[in-house]
Design a protein around this motif. Structure first.
Motif: not given
Length: 478
Positions: A115, A118, A127-128, A131
């Protein structure tokens, strides 16, 4: 006659080969089920998974210029761990054992590293954070299994050194990962780590996850004091009842402030002391030194907790005094740093110190090293108190679940305070006060540590006699 001899010799040769294969299998099984092999195995699993995660967080903001996303991801991670470690993962561990728990939790570490990779390309902070929350659940499975193995798979007299060995190998992961980052970002001027750093850490984390298949269940481990609950006694109602009974014991309640404070200082140390003071390559170097200092700290406290010539009660008291004295000294040095840091921030100086600037870098770097040592002292002592409470992996899993729940709750609170931008001096004062206050509140639990965790009265009496004989021999030598 020669043909007859050859005919008779053939089955004898096959029998010999079969015996050899059986002996080889027996040797491999003995090695696999040896308590210290399992301790080393779980240590290397944590070297690859949480160790590499520590290498990321030790960079300050997980190696990003904008530390807010990483701080919020840590809040999500620790909140998820706090919500699941005690009453979700602990009972699951009792039913499925450590191997399944490690496989359920290990894959979430490479997901988190991915993540961040990304985020470097897309700036997708959601997303981080997601995750991070998933990793929080996975970390519960990893740490509950690890804690149960480390505190019950070895004899009582070796628990201190088992914790020390684990802490050395585990933190070697953070040290190696940070050194690799230091090398890959040596000439970087961007303030964020390279994609290659995240990819390398992702691969190592995935390897650690796969190593979980080699963990063996408690019933296979050859340790006399290990208490394994029969399968017929396992059901969800009894497991939950045991968890509630364990956590409401007054000795455990006295230890909860210790658990709560175990990670409370990470956000301040990593995002303020390291993340806001030094440039990217020096932050990487400091991360390596921090985790290597934890290796030394783990060795020192392990030697104290297994100190020969002292019974377990005395070792608990000596370790407490050591934690209090070193804590006051290190945090006192941190107060001097914080006043200096505030003056620099008022002048607009941040993330500018390089390790080559000896006139200003040496003091803060050594303070960060001592912070790493103290973290090892603290967490090793917490694990030792857990190991001193029971030799039953199921009960140890509940205690470790309580430890991770309250540790994560404290960490989530601290990371949130960091994320909303509270003054650095406020964060520092909170950390120092919580740590010293928790040690004071833990005094009743420390004073009531027993000579043994064995449930058999005869075993307890035998342990007291052995310790008395050992003390007499020491006095005769003196």
């Amino acid at each position: 006659m020669e043909e007859g001899t050859r005919v008779q010799a053939s089955p004898t040769c096959e029998d010999g080969q079969q015996d050899g294969q059986q002996n080889n299998q027996s040797t491999i099984r003995q090695l696999w089920t040896h308590s210290w092999f399992q301790i080393l195995l779980i240590s290397f699993i944590c070297f690859c998974c949480p160790g590499m995660y520590n290498a990321l967080t030790g960079l300050g903001g997980s190696g990003q210029v904008d530390q807010t996303v990483a701080a919020n991801a840590n809040v999500a991670l620790l909140s998820a761990t706090a919500a699941t470690a005690l009453f979700v993962v602990g009972p699951i561990f009792d039913r499925v054992g450590p191997r399944v728990c490690l496989l359920l939790g290990g894959w979430t570490y490479p997901l988190y590293s991915g993540s961040l990779l990304c985020f470097n390309a897309t700036a997708n902070g959601a997303f981080v954070i997601a995750a991070g929350a998933i990793l929080g659940i996975g970390a519960s499975f990893i740490w509950v299994a690890q804690g149960a193995i480390m505190t019950t798979y070895v004899p009582e007299s070796q628990k201190g050194r088992a914790i020390a060995i684990f802490w050395i190998i585990f933190n070697l992961g953070g040290g190696v990962g940070s050194l690799a980052s230091f090398g890959s970002n040596f000439h970087s001027t961007s303030g964020t780590v390279s994609d290659g750093t995240y990819i390398a850490l992702l691969v190592i984390m995935a390897l650690g996850w796969l190593m979980g298949v080699f963990i063996c269940p408690p019933s296979y481990v050859r340790v006399a004091q290990l208490e394994v609950k029969p399968q017929s006694e396992k059901n969800w109602r009894k497991t939950m009842s045991q968890a509630v009974g364990t956590i409401t014991n007054w000795r455990v309640l006295c230890m909860l402030p210790l658990f709560f404070s175990a990670n409370v200082f990470y956000s301040y140390q990593q995002n303020v002391v390291n993340g806001m003071t030094f440039n990217i390559r020096t932050r990487s170097l400091n991360g390596a030194l921090y985790w290597m200092a934890q290796m030394v700290g783990g060795l020192v406290i392990g030697l104290i907790l297994d100190m020969p010539g002292l019974n377990r009660r005395m070792r608990a008291r000596v370790a407490w005094c050591f934690l209090f004295a070193t804590g006051m000294g290190i945090w006192g040095g941190g107060y001097a740093f914080q006043k200096w840091f505030d003056r620099r921030m008022a002048l607009g100086l941040k993330q500018d110190i390089d390790y080559t600037d000896n006139s200003v870098s040496v003091g803060p770097m050594f303070l960060y090293i001592f912070y790493g040592c103290y973290d090892a002292f603290w967490q090793s002592f917490c694990y030792w108190l857990v190991g001193a409470s029971s030799n039953d992996p199921a009960k140890a899993a509940v205690l470790v679940g309580a430890y991770k729940t309250f540790q994560s709750a404290g960490g989530a609170m601290a990371w949130r305070i960091n994320a909303i931008g509270k003054p650095a001096m406020t964060q520092f004062a909170m950390d120092w006060g919580l740590c010293m206050g928790a040690l004071v509140l833990a005094i009743p639990a420390v004073l009531t540590v027993t000579l043994t965790s064995e449930s058999d009265p005869d075993a307890v009496e035998g342990t007291e006699m052995r310790e008395s004989d050992e003390k007499a021999r020491v006095e005769m030598k003196d």
